[in-house]
Motif scaffolding. Sequence first.
Motif, PDB file in Angstrom:
ATOM      1  N   LEU A   1      53.505  47.248 -36.524  1.00  0.00           N
ATOM      2  CA  LEU A   1      53.209  45.843 -36.271  1.00  0.00           C
ATOM      3  C   LEU A   1      54.268  44.938 -36.888  1.00  0.00           C
ATOM      4  CD1 LEU A   1      49.361  45.798 -36.900  1.00  0.00           C
ATOM      5  CD2 LEU A   1      50.526  45.636 -34.712  1.00  0.00           C
TER       6      LEU A   1
ATOM      7  N   ASP B   1      49.634  51.396 -32.309  1.00  0.00           N
ATOM      8  CA  ASP B   1      49.156  51.714 -33.646  1.00  0.00           C
ATOM      9  C   ASP B   1      49.432  50.529 -34.563  1.00  0.00           C
ATOM     10  OD1 ASP B   1      51.848  51.813 -34.471  1.00  0.00           O
ATOM     11  OD2 ASP B   1      51.963  53.965 -34.100  1.00  0.00           O
ATOM     12  N   ASP B   2      48.929  50.626 -35.765  1.00  0.00           N
ATOM     13  CA  ASP B   2      49.129  49.518 -36.689  1.00  0.00           C
ATOM     14  C   ASP B   2      50.304  49.760 -37.635  1.00  0.00           C
ATOM     15  OD1 ASP B   2      48.043  51.474 -38.266  1.00  0.00           O
ATOM     16  OD2 ASP B   2      46.370  50.278 -38.994  1.00  0.00           O
ATOM     17  N   LYS B   3      51.053  50.825 -37.406  1.00  0.00           N
ATOM     18  CA  LYS B   3      52.175  51.152 -38.280  1.00  0.00           C
ATOM     19  C   LYS B   3      53.437  50.372 -37.929  1.00  0.00           C
ATOM     20  CE  LYS B   3      50.405  55.813 -38.967  1.00  0.00           C
ATOM     21  NZ  LYS B   3      49.102  55.448 -38.461  1.00  0.00           N
TER      22      LYS B   3
ATOM     23  N   ASP C   1      41.634  45.614 -33.237  1.00  0.00           N
ATOM     24  CA  ASP C   1      41.442  46.396 -34.463  1.00  0.00           C
ATOM     25  C   ASP C   1      42.698  46.350 -35.337  1.00  0.00           C
ATOM     26  OD1 ASP C   1      38.884  47.089 -33.648  1.00  0.00           O
ATOM     27  OD2 ASP C   1      39.420  49.139 -33.060  1.00  0.00           O
ATOM     28  N   ASN C   2      43.861  46.456 -34.719  1.00  0.00           N
ATOM     29  CA  ASN C   2      45.126  46.409 -35.456  1.00  0.00           C
ATOM     30  C   ASN C   2      45.329  45.072 -36.167  1.00  0.00           C
ATOM     31  OD1 ASN C   2      45.785  48.976 -34.588  1.00  0.00           O
ATOM     32  ND2 ASN C   2      47.193  48.292 -32.998  1.00  0.00           N
ATOM     33  N   HIS C   3      44.666  44.048 -35.680  1.00  0.00           N
ATOM     34  CA  HIS C   3      44.792  42.711 -36.263  1.00  0.00           C
ATOM     35  C   HIS C   3      43.585  42.354 -37.143  1.00  0.00           C
ATOM     36  CE1 HIS C   3      47.930  42.432 -33.232  1.00  0.00           C
ATOM     37  NE2 HIS C   3      48.392  41.394 -33.899  1.00  0.00           N
ATOM     38  N   ASN C   4      42.789  43.353 -37.502  1.00  0.00           N
ATOM     39  CA  ASN C   4      41.592  43.163 -38.341  1.00  0.00           C
ATOM     40  C   ASN C   4      40.620  42.157 -37.727  1.00  0.00           C
ATOM     41  OD1 ASN C   4      42.396  44.961 -40.447  1.00  0.00           O
ATOM     42  ND2 ASN C   4      43.883  43.412 -41.061  1.00  0.00           N
TER      43      ASN C   4
ATOM     44  N   ASP D   1      51.106  40.202 -34.139  1.00  0.00           N
ATOM     45  CA  ASP D   1      52.174  40.939 -33.483  1.00  0.00           C
ATOM     46  C   ASP D   1      52.245  40.401 -32.055  1.00  0.00           C
ATOM     47  OD1 ASP D   1      53.049  43.212 -31.567  1.00  0.00           O
ATOM     48  OD2 ASP D   1      53.809  43.839 -33.531  1.00  0.00           O
TER      49      ASP D   1
ATOM     50  N   GLN E   1      51.768  42.778 -28.962  1.00  0.00           N
ATOM     51  CA  GLN E   1      50.407  43.288 -28.775  1.00  0.00           C
ATOM     52  C   GLN E   1      49.462  42.185 -28.297  1.00  0.00           C
ATOM     53  OE1 GLN E   1      48.663  45.768 -31.765  1.00  0.00           O
ATOM     54  NE2 GLN E   1      50.383  47.201 -31.773  1.00  0.00           N
TER      55      GLN E   1
ATOM     56  N   ARG F   1      41.883  48.194 -29.326  1.00  0.00           N
ATOM     57  CA  ARG F   1      42.835  48.741 -30.303  1.00  0.00           C
ATOM     58  C   ARG F   1      43.737  47.638 -30.861  1.00  0.00           C
ATOM     59  NH1 ARG F   1      45.644  54.599 -29.723  1.00  0.00           N
ATOM     60  NH2 ARG F   1      45.902  54.867 -31.946  1.00  0.00           N
ATOM     61  N   ILE F   2      44.177  46.741 -30.008  1.00  0.00           N
ATOM     62  CA  ILE F   2      45.016  45.619 -30.453  1.00  0.00           C
ATOM     63  C   ILE F   2      44.240  44.755 -31.441  1.00  0.00           C
ATOM     64  CG2 ILE F   2      46.069  43.447 -29.682  1.00  0.00           C
ATOM     65  CD1 ILE F   2      46.810  45.019 -27.051  1.00  0.00           C
TER      66      ILE F   2
END
Length: 172
Positions: free
Chosen positions: A18, A14-16, A142-145, A58, A61, A139-140
């Motif tokens: 990071l 998740d991105d919480k 996406d978490n990093h925009n 991160d 990730q 997902r990784i």
Amino acid sequence: ITLTNDLLIYSQLDDKSLNFEKVNLNDVVHNVLKDLKTAADDNKALINVDKLPEVICDKSQIRQLFQNLIANGLKYRGEKSPLIHISHKSSGDNYEFTISDNGIGIDEKYQIIIFDVFKRLHSQEEYEGTGIGLANCKRIIDNHNGTIKVKSKLNKGSDFIFYLPKKIKNND
């Protein structure tokens, strides 16, 4: 057990949690290649890595991202020994990374769905796996925009292309 472990990894991406820091991607890829050395040697793989930049990300990730994409290049191989090339270039506000292989490729009609959870294109007998690896990669990213895509030709290989921003956006 493998499915449970893969689902656990997916749920933890998740991105919480990071931890963004400046990371030398040359070191990350070097460590991934050490972990994959046996598989690379067993497959007589040739892996070329261009000099990569430092990015704000991160680390754990991004390590998982490279691990999944390189391992897929080793796994989904044709008759020839795997040839994998990792490169990057600057693309506006992003870094563009490409992991190319000479493997079995992906039919164009499936390229849009391969980043979805449980989307397997082969039977378990042909290739082991759970169908979560590329979903983890998406997902990784996406978490990093960033964004990720594939360009591939059946029996010719694949280019996995992903973009990471050069600067982290402040969400405050």
